[in-house]
Motif scaffolding. Structure first.
Motif, PDB file in Angstrom:
ATOM      1  N   LEU A   1       8.340  20.968 -13.517  1.00  0.00           N
ATOM      2  CA  LEU A   1       7.082  20.225 -13.500  1.00  0.00           C
ATOM      3  C   LEU A   1       6.375  20.527 -12.182  1.00  0.00           C
ATOM      4  CD1 LEU A   1       8.283  16.779 -14.859  1.00  0.00           C
ATOM      5  CD2 LEU A   1       6.870  18.449 -16.057  1.00  0.00           C
ATOM      6  N   GLY A   2       5.758  21.662 -12.113  1.00  0.00           N
ATOM      7  CA  GLY A   2       5.098  22.083 -10.886  1.00  0.00           C
ATOM      8  C   GLY A   2       5.771  23.315 -10.342  1.00  0.00           C
ATOM      9  N   SER A   3       5.402  23.658  -9.120  1.00  0.00           N
ATOM     10  CA  SER A   3       5.984  24.856  -8.525  1.00  0.00           C
ATOM     11  C   SER A   3       6.641  24.518  -7.204  1.00  0.00           C
ATOM     12  CB  SER A   3       4.908  25.923  -8.312  1.00  0.00           C
ATOM     13  OG  SER A   3       3.937  25.451  -7.412  1.00  0.00           O
ATOM     14  N   CYS A   4       7.712  25.195  -6.927  1.00  0.00           N
ATOM     15  CA  CYS A   4       8.437  25.056  -5.672  1.00  0.00           C
ATOM     16  C   CYS A   4       7.912  26.143  -4.747  1.00  0.00           C
ATOM     17  CB  CYS A   4       9.931  25.216  -5.928  1.00  0.00           C
ATOM     18  SG  CYS A   4      10.935  25.130  -4.451  1.00  0.00           S
ATOM     19  N   ASP A   5       7.089  25.752  -3.781  1.00  0.00           N
ATOM     20  CA  ASP A   5       6.383  26.732  -2.962  1.00  0.00           C
ATOM     21  C   ASP A   5       6.476  26.343  -1.496  1.00  0.00           C
ATOM     22  OD1 ASP A   5       4.487  28.442  -1.743  1.00  0.00           O
ATOM     23  OD2 ASP A   5       3.280  28.478  -3.567  1.00  0.00           O
ATOM     24  N   VAL A   6       6.995  27.244  -0.673  1.00  0.00           N
ATOM     25  CA  VAL A   6       7.115  26.985   0.752  1.00  0.00           C
ATOM     26  C   VAL A   6       5.742  26.759   1.380  1.00  0.00           C
ATOM     27  CG1 VAL A   6       7.109  29.401   1.506  1.00  0.00           C
ATOM     28  CG2 VAL A   6       8.318  27.687   2.861  1.00  0.00           C
ATOM     29  N   ASP A   7       4.705  27.351   0.823  1.00  0.00           N
ATOM     30  CA  ASP A   7       3.358  27.150   1.358  1.00  0.00           C
ATOM     31  C   ASP A   7       2.858  25.727   1.100  1.00  0.00           C
ATOM     32  OD1 ASP A   7       3.345  29.700   2.343  1.00  0.00           O
ATOM     33  OD2 ASP A   7       2.225  30.543   0.680  1.00  0.00           O
ATOM     34  N   ASP A   8       3.272  25.129  -0.001  1.00  0.00           N
ATOM     35  CA  ASP A   8       2.952  23.715  -0.236  1.00  0.00           C
ATOM     36  C   ASP A   8       3.577  22.864   0.863  1.00  0.00           C
ATOM     37  OD1 ASP A   8       1.613  24.374  -2.537  1.00  0.00           O
ATOM     38  OD2 ASP A   8       3.142  23.597  -3.907  1.00  0.00           O
TER      39      ASP A   8
ATOM     40  N   LEU B   1       0.835  -1.206   0.000  1.00  0.00           N
ATOM     41  CA  LEU B   1       0.000   0.000   0.000  1.00  0.00           C
ATOM     42  C   LEU B   1       0.870   1.256   0.000  1.00  0.00           C
ATOM     43  CD1 LEU B   1      -2.919   1.084   0.154  1.00  0.00           C
ATOM     44  CD2 LEU B   1      -2.709   0.982   2.640  1.00  0.00           C
ATOM     45  N   PHE B   2       1.958   1.230   0.788  1.00  0.00           N
ATOM     46  CA  PHE B   2       2.878   2.364   0.829  1.00  0.00           C
ATOM     47  C   PHE B   2       3.551   2.581  -0.528  1.00  0.00           C
ATOM     48  CE2 PHE B   2       7.034   4.314   1.724  1.00  0.00           C
ATOM     49  CZ  PHE B   2       6.598   5.488   2.325  1.00  0.00           C
ATOM     50  N   LEU B   3       3.972   1.507  -1.174  1.00  0.00           N
ATOM     51  CA  LEU B   3       4.598   1.610  -2.503  1.00  0.00           C
ATOM     52  C   LEU B   3       3.598   2.154  -3.531  1.00  0.00           C
ATOM     53  CD1 LEU B   3       6.784  -1.616  -2.664  1.00  0.00           C
ATOM     54  CD2 LEU B   3       7.562   0.756  -2.439  1.00  0.00           C
ATOM     55  N   LEU B   4       2.361   1.691  -3.455  1.00  0.00           N
ATOM     56  CA  LEU B   4       1.327   2.208  -4.367  1.00  0.00           C
ATOM     57  C   LEU B   4       1.064   3.686  -4.104  1.00  0.00           C
ATOM     58  CD1 LEU B   4      -1.194  -0.781  -4.389  1.00  0.00           C
ATOM     59  CD2 LEU B   4       0.314  -0.038  -6.257  1.00  0.00           C
ATOM     60  N   TYR B   5       1.045   4.075  -2.841  1.00  0.00           N
ATOM     61  CA  TYR B   5       0.883   5.490  -2.487  1.00  0.00           C
ATOM     62  C   TYR B   5       2.026   6.321  -3.072  1.00  0.00           C
ATOM     63  CZ  TYR B   5       1.313   9.703   0.347  1.00  0.00           C
ATOM     64  OH  TYR B   5       1.469  11.009   0.749  1.00  0.00           O
ATOM     65  N   CYS B   6       3.255   5.843  -2.926  1.00  0.00           N
ATOM     66  CA  CYS B   6       4.420   6.566  -3.469  1.00  0.00           C
ATOM     67  C   CYS B   6       4.321   6.687  -4.991  1.00  0.00           C
ATOM     68  CB  CYS B   6       5.719   5.876  -3.068  1.00  0.00           C
ATOM     69  SG  CYS B   6       6.099   6.019  -1.309  1.00  0.00           S
ATOM     70  N   ALA B   7       3.922   5.609  -5.653  1.00  0.00           N
ATOM     71  CA  ALA B   7       3.787   5.643  -7.116  1.00  0.00           C
ATOM     72  C   ALA B   7       2.699   6.624  -7.533  1.00  0.00           C
ATOM     73  CB  ALA B   7       3.475   4.237  -7.648  1.00  0.00           C
ATOM     74  N   LEU B   8       1.577   6.617  -6.831  1.00  0.00           N
ATOM     75  CA  LEU B   8       0.496   7.556  -7.127  1.00  0.00           C
ATOM     76  C   LEU B   8       0.961   8.999  -6.930  1.00  0.00           C
ATOM     77  CD1 LEU B   8      -2.490   8.180  -7.802  1.00  0.00           C
ATOM     78  CD2 LEU B   8      -2.956   7.949  -5.340  1.00  0.00           C
TER      79      LEU B   8
ATOM     80  N   PHE C   1       4.376  14.549 -10.902  1.00  0.00           N
ATOM     81  CA  PHE C   1       5.250  14.695 -12.065  1.00  0.00           C
ATOM     82  C   PHE C   1       4.674  14.088 -13.339  1.00  0.00           C
ATOM     83  CE2 PHE C   1       8.032  14.587  -8.311  1.00  0.00           C
ATOM     84  CZ  PHE C   1       8.614  15.828  -8.429  1.00  0.00           C
ATOM     85  N   GLY C   2       4.288  12.837 -13.285  1.00  0.00           N
ATOM     86  CA  GLY C   2       3.865  12.105 -14.474  1.00  0.00           C
ATOM     87  C   GLY C   2       2.660  12.683 -15.170  1.00  0.00           C
ATOM     88  N   GLN C   3       1.697  13.131 -14.394  1.00  0.00           N
ATOM     89  CA  GLN C   3       0.480  13.713 -14.962  1.00  0.00           C
ATOM     90  C   GLN C   3       0.818  14.950 -15.795  1.00  0.00           C
ATOM     91  OE1 GLN C   3      -2.294  14.810 -11.910  1.00  0.00           O
ATOM     92  NE2 GLN C   3      -3.888  15.312 -13.348  1.00  0.00           N
ATOM     93  N   ARG C   4       1.728  15.752 -15.301  1.00  0.00           N
ATOM     94  CA  ARG C   4       2.112  16.960 -16.032  1.00  0.00           C
ATOM     95  C   ARG C   4       2.860  16.623 -17.317  1.00  0.00           C
ATOM     96  NH1 ARG C   4       2.263  18.712 -10.618  1.00  0.00           N
ATOM     97  NH2 ARG C   4       1.154  20.661 -10.339  1.00  0.00           N
ATOM     98  N   LEU C   5       3.707  15.613 -17.254  1.00  0.00           N
ATOM     99  CA  LEU C   5       4.435  15.194 -18.460  1.00  0.00           C
ATOM    100  C   LEU C   5       3.466  14.668 -19.519  1.00  0.00           C
ATOM    101  CD1 LEU C   5       7.623  13.346 -17.202  1.00  0.00           C
ATOM    102  CD2 LEU C   5       7.524  15.386 -18.632  1.00  0.00           C
TER     103      LEU C   5
ATOM    104  N   VAL D   1      10.644  16.654  -3.137  1.00  0.00           N
ATOM    105  CA  VAL D   1       9.595  16.882  -4.144  1.00  0.00           C
ATOM    106  C   VAL D   1       9.636  18.320  -4.647  1.00  0.00           C
ATOM    107  CG1 VAL D   1       7.085  17.125  -4.432  1.00  0.00           C
ATOM    108  CG2 VAL D   1       8.026  15.057  -3.407  1.00  0.00           C
ATOM    109  N   GLU D   2       9.699  19.275  -3.736  1.00  0.00           N
ATOM    110  CA  GLU D   2       9.689  20.689  -4.132  1.00  0.00           C
ATOM    111  C   GLU D   2      10.917  21.034  -4.975  1.00  0.00           C
ATOM    112  OE1 GLU D   2       7.147  22.865  -3.739  1.00  0.00           O
ATOM    113  OE2 GLU D   2       6.007  21.282  -2.754  1.00  0.00           O
ATOM    114  N   LEU D   3      12.084  20.553  -4.580  1.00  0.00           N
ATOM    115  CA  LEU D   3      13.293  20.807  -5.375  1.00  0.00           C
ATOM    116  C   LEU D   3      13.200  20.138  -6.742  1.00  0.00           C
ATOM    117  CD1 LEU D   3      16.176  20.543  -2.750  1.00  0.00           C
ATOM    118  CD2 LEU D   3      15.395  22.585  -3.968  1.00  0.00           C
ATOM    119  N   SER D   4      12.665  18.937  -6.780  1.00  0.00           N
ATOM    120  CA  SER D   4      12.502  18.231  -8.059  1.00  0.00           C
ATOM    121  C   SER D   4      11.535  18.980  -8.967  1.00  0.00           C
ATOM    122  CB  SER D   4      12.002  16.807  -7.831  1.00  0.00           C
ATOM    123  OG  SER D   4      12.938  16.073  -7.094  1.00  0.00           O
ATOM    124  N   GLN D   5      10.455  19.497  -8.395  1.00  0.00           N
ATOM    125  CA  GLN D   5       9.503  20.263  -9.195  1.00  0.00           C
ATOM    126  C   GLN D   5      10.168  21.513  -9.755  1.00  0.00           C
ATOM    127  OE1 GLN D   5       6.180  20.772  -6.452  1.00  0.00           O
ATOM    128  NE2 GLN D   5       5.028  19.226  -7.575  1.00  0.00           N
ATOM    129  N   TYR D   6      10.996  22.144  -8.971  1.00  0.00           N
ATOM    130  CA  TYR D   6      11.689  23.341  -9.438  1.00  0.00           C
ATOM    131  C   TYR D   6      12.690  23.004 -10.546  1.00  0.00           C
ATOM    132  CZ  TYR D   6      14.778  27.343  -9.610  1.00  0.00           C
ATOM    133  OH  TYR D   6      15.537  28.398 -10.045  1.00  0.00           O
TER     134      TYR D   6
END
Length: 158
Positions: free
Chosen positions: A126-133, A16-23, A29-33, A117-122
């Motif tokens: 693919l997404g935004s790097c936001d401290v509020d997130d 379940l944890f692995l499926l959560y990580c994949a989702l 990332f994947g959805q945006r690509l 995640v935030e650094l990867s998005q930046y």
């Protein structure tokens, strides 16, 4: 011979944890690509960063108060989504790994994952790097941890 209770997670929880990580990877990332939502990296990197705490949250608060239903929905989806997406992390970490059954340990793991995640998005634009997130994600992980604590107490009392 005294039987000890098995406090470690079974293979179902680990799966379940692995499926959560994949989702999460697909959502972040994947959805945006797949949808072709990537702008030119140079242009996007200048537009996809917010390091001012509560800046984006104030903007969404303003949208919540607007008369435009689209803006209200957009704000709710972004605010609630950033919280709800990380509730399972706060719930599953202590459930699967007994060494992570302290709030500070769960929050430290969640913070490390979210910074990654935030650094990867930046870096990938693919997404935004936001401290509020980060703030909202940590709130979600803390809520998940609270749910785990409630569940653990109910299991002990059963």
């Amino acid at each position: 011979m005294k039987k000890t209770k098995n406090t470690s997670a079974g293979p179902v929880l680990r799966l379940l944890f692995l499926l959560y990580c994949a989702l999460m990877l697909w959502l972040l990332f994947g959805q945006r690509l797949r949808l072709g939502m990537q702008d030119s990296a140079l242009i996007q990197q200048g537009l996809n960063i917010n390091l001012i705490p509560l800046h984006t949250l104030r903007q969404y608060w303003g949208l919540l108060l607007s008369d435009n239903a689209y803006y209200v929905r957009h704000a709710i989806v972004n605010l609630a989504g950033n919280v709800v997406m990380f509730v399972p992390l706060g719930l599953l970490l202590p459930w699967i790994w007994p060494t992570l059954r302290k709030l500070w340990k769960v929050m430290l793991c969640a913070l490390a994952a979210m910074i990654l995640v935030e650094l990867s998005q930046y870096l990938t634009a693919l997404g935004s790097c936001d401290v509020d997130d980060l703030i909202l994600n940590l709130l979600g992980a803390a809520f998940g941890y609270c749910l785990w604590c409630i569940g653990a107490k109910l299991r002990r009392n059963a």
